[in-house]
Design an enzyme around this catalytic site. Structure first.
Site, short mmCIF file in Angstrom:
data_model
loop_
_atom_site.label_atom_id
_atom_site.label_comp_id
_atom_site.label_asym_id
_atom_site.label_seq_id
_atom_site.Cartn_x
_atom_site.Cartn_y
_atom_site.Cartn_z
N LEU A 6 0.83 -1.21 0.00
CA LEU A 6 0.00 0.00 0.00
C LEU A 6 0.86 1.26 0.00
O LEU A 6 0.52 2.25 -0.63
CB LEU A 6 -0.94 0.00 1.21
CG LEU A 6 -2.10 -0.97 1.13
CD1 LEU A 6 -2.86 -0.99 2.45
CD2 LEU A 6 -3.03 -0.62 -0.01
N TYR A 9 2.12 1.67 -3.54
CA TYR A 9 1.02 2.17 -4.37
C TYR A 9 0.80 3.66 -4.12
O TYR A 9 0.65 4.44 -5.05
CB TYR A 9 -0.27 1.39 -4.10
CG TYR A 9 -1.44 1.97 -4.86
CD1 TYR A 9 -1.65 1.62 -6.19
CD2 TYR A 9 -2.31 2.88 -4.27
CE1 TYR A 9 -2.70 2.16 -6.90
CE2 TYR A 9 -3.35 3.44 -4.98
CZ TYR A 9 -3.54 3.07 -6.30
OH TYR A 9 -4.57 3.63 -7.00
N ASP A 10 0.79 4.05 -2.86
CA ASP A 10 0.55 5.45 -2.52
C ASP A 10 1.61 6.36 -3.13
O ASP A 10 1.30 7.46 -3.60
CB ASP A 10 0.51 5.61 -0.99
CG ASP A 10 0.02 6.98 -0.58
OD1 ASP A 10 -1.04 7.39 -1.07
OD2 ASP A 10 0.69 7.63 0.23
N MET A 11 2.85 5.92 -3.17
CA MET A 11 3.93 6.73 -3.74
C MET A 11 3.84 6.82 -5.26
O MET A 11 4.24 7.81 -5.86
CB MET A 11 5.30 6.17 -3.34
CG MET A 11 5.59 6.32 -1.86
SD MET A 11 7.28 5.82 -1.42
CE MET A 11 7.33 4.12 -1.90
N LYS A 13 0.90 6.29 -7.22
CA LYS A 13 -0.42 6.53 -7.79
C LYS A 13 -0.51 7.81 -8.61
O LYS A 13 -1.35 7.92 -9.49
CB LYS A 13 -1.50 6.51 -6.71
CG LYS A 13 -1.45 7.68 -5.76
CD LYS A 13 -2.49 7.53 -4.67
CE LYS A 13 -2.36 8.68 -3.68
NZ LYS A 13 -3.16 8.44 -2.50
#
Length: 43
Positions: A6, A9-11, A13
């Site tokens: 996660l 993914y956050d970095m 997106k």
């Protein structure tokens, strides 16, 4: 591990929200109720 994915993914997106993170598998696990586990090599 899920928290790590996660975070990745956050970095990323901002570049591609539709990305797919695949090919992830557990190689080795230590501790916990089931103790030490090591994946079979060759897979």
């Amino acid at each position: 591990m899920q928290l790590g994915l996660l975070t990745i993914y956050d970095m990323c997106k901002a570049v591609d929200r539709g990305m797919v993170i695949g090919g992830i598998r557990l190689i080795e696990k230590r501790g916990g109720k089931s103790g030490h586990w090591l994946a079979e090599s060759g897979s």
